[in-house]
Scaffold this active site. Structure first.
Site, mmCIF file in Angstrom:
data_model
loop_
_atom_site.group_PDB
_atom_site.id
_atom_site.type_symbol
_atom_site.label_atom_id
_atom_site.label_comp_id
_atom_site.label_asym_id
_atom_site.label_seq_id
_atom_site.Cartn_x
_atom_site.Cartn_y
_atom_site.Cartn_z
ATOM 1 N N TYR A 141 0.837 -1.209 0.000
ATOM 2 C CA TYR A 141 0.000 0.000 0.000
ATOM 3 C C TYR A 141 0.872 1.258 0.000
ATOM 4 O O TYR A 141 0.749 2.133 -0.858
ATOM 5 C CB TYR A 141 -0.943 -0.015 1.214
ATOM 6 C CG TYR A 141 -1.607 1.313 1.466
ATOM 7 C CD1 TYR A 141 -2.478 1.856 0.535
ATOM 8 C CD2 TYR A 141 -1.355 2.034 2.634
ATOM 9 C CE1 TYR A 141 -3.079 3.093 0.753
ATOM 10 C CE2 TYR A 141 -1.950 3.261 2.868
ATOM 11 C CZ TYR A 141 -2.802 3.777 1.918
ATOM 12 O OH TYR A 141 -3.390 5.006 2.138
ATOM 13 N N PHE A 169 -2.186 11.523 7.935
ATOM 14 C CA PHE A 169 -1.911 10.593 9.012
ATOM 15 C C PHE A 169 -3.246 9.852 9.237
ATOM 16 O O PHE A 169 -3.679 9.179 8.321
ATOM 17 C CB PHE A 169 -1.268 11.334 10.198
ATOM 18 C CG PHE A 169 0.224 11.506 9.901
ATOM 19 C CD1 PHE A 169 0.651 12.234 8.791
ATOM 20 C CD2 PHE A 169 1.188 10.862 10.650
ATOM 21 C CE1 PHE A 169 2.010 12.315 8.448
ATOM 22 C CE2 PHE A 169 2.554 10.944 10.320
ATOM 23 C CZ PHE A 169 2.949 11.666 9.222
#
Ligand code: UDP
Length: 324
Positions: A141, A169
């Site tokens: 990913y 984040f």
């Protein structure tokens, strides 16, 4: 009127962005294959049901409409799945993004905002993570997103496509007006799962590991409100509209909260009992991921408006307890 193509505008972050752009007076076209998104989450503008693998559709779309910029949110996001099925991740997150960029290149659309991720950094080597932190992703990913960032530098150099990569984040929370929220299927993220345990939709929340090197032993993350992320995209777009160079920014509040602290805040906000079951660590989870977002503050003038975890959880709780 500024016309923005939002790819993945029916998904969690994309749908909030479409609403945000609509409120700011933009013309918006959403392109989404509805693999993870929902048609009824697109609250503004035109909707096209289509896939980035469909190059003919992209050519037709870009030749029939003029876009001032493209925002790209359509990607697969589950770290564990990316380890088991990397082909799915490279195909969608990398190859399909290149299809999109190539269609932009032909149509001479030169502004691109890209959803990147803290996962491009890999294991943290400092307490907070700034833009210069080494980029050594530890799963497909993260690698698929970093490869796009690298391709974007080349596409800028060779074709003049200017981009802003926004490395989220932990995106969390819901539309402060209550119209939108997180609807992943299956849901894997901590805050919606904790709130489902509070509302009774789930029996419990599993805490993945209590033996990390953190004060209470559970993992620490930097949760950023979805509305603040949308505002960062808008500010990034403004820099490109004003002719700024390509950039990348890390987006977080700079405050870390442990899994245990998130559960405590959820208990306070909801007033509900939340049953916790201690479980083994989840593969690939670093102990602590906290952003250093000074660059976004300075260059974009980004000031998160919903930095308090309580506010974020309140908004997510309103979405969890909405009338269905
Ligand atoms: N987590 C957890 N139980 C869950 C889901 C997540 O303990 O059911 C933990 C996870 O291990 C991580 C943190 O919560 O430390 C945030 O995970 P999430 O999947 O929300 O985001 P990530 O940090 O993986 O992007």
């Amino acid at each position: 009127m500024t016309h923005i193509l939002v790819v993945g505008g029916a998904g969690y972050i994309g749908s909030h962005m479409v609403k945000h752009l609509g409120a700011l007076g933009c013309r918006v076209t959403t392109l989404d294959n509805l693999s993870g998104g929902f048609r009824d989450a697109v609250l503004h503008g035109a909707f096209i049901h289509g896939d980035l693998a469909d190059k003919a559709l992209l050519a037709q779309l870009f030749s029939s409409q003029r876009f001032d910029a493209v925002m790209h949110f359509a990607s697969h996001i589950q770290v564990g799945e990316s380890v088991l099925d990397p082909g799915k991740y490279y195909e969608n997150n990398l190859v399909n993004t290149l299809n999109l960029l190539n269609a932009m290149r032909v149509a001479r659309v030169h502004r691109f905002i890209f959803s990147s991720t803290a996962a491009i950094f890999g294991e943290p080597q400092s307490a907070t993570i700034g833009e210069a932190h080494p980029k050594q992703p530890i799963n497909p990913y993260g690698r698929s997103k970093l490869m796009v960032e690298q391709a974007l530098a080349d596409y800028d150099h060779a074709y003049g496509i200017k981009s802003v990569c926004l490395r989220y984040f932990n995106a969390a929370g819901a539309d402060p007006e209550g119209q939108l929220g997180e609807r992943h299927e299956p849901e894997t993220h901590l805050i919606p799962l904790v709130l489902q345990a509070a509302s009774g939709r789930r029996s419990h929340i599993s805490v993945f590991g209590r033996d990390y090197d953190t004060p209470d032993g559970t993992c620490i993350r930097d949760y950023v409100h979805i509305a603040d992320l949308c505002q960062a995209h808008w500010l990034a777009l403004q820099t490109l509209m004003q002719g700024a160079d390509s950039q990348a920014y890390n987006l977080g509040n700079g405050n870390g909260f442990s899994v245990q602290e998130v559960i405590e805040v959820a208990r306070q906000v909801t007033g509900c009992k939340i049953t916790v079951v201690d479980s083994p660590r989840r593969a690939g989870d670093p102990a602590r991921l906290v952003a250093h977002s000074a660059a976004a503050t300075q260059a974009l003038g980004w000031r998160p408006q919903h930095a308090a975890l309580e506010t974020l959880v309140e908004h997510a709780w309103r979405w969890e307890t909405r009338a269905r």
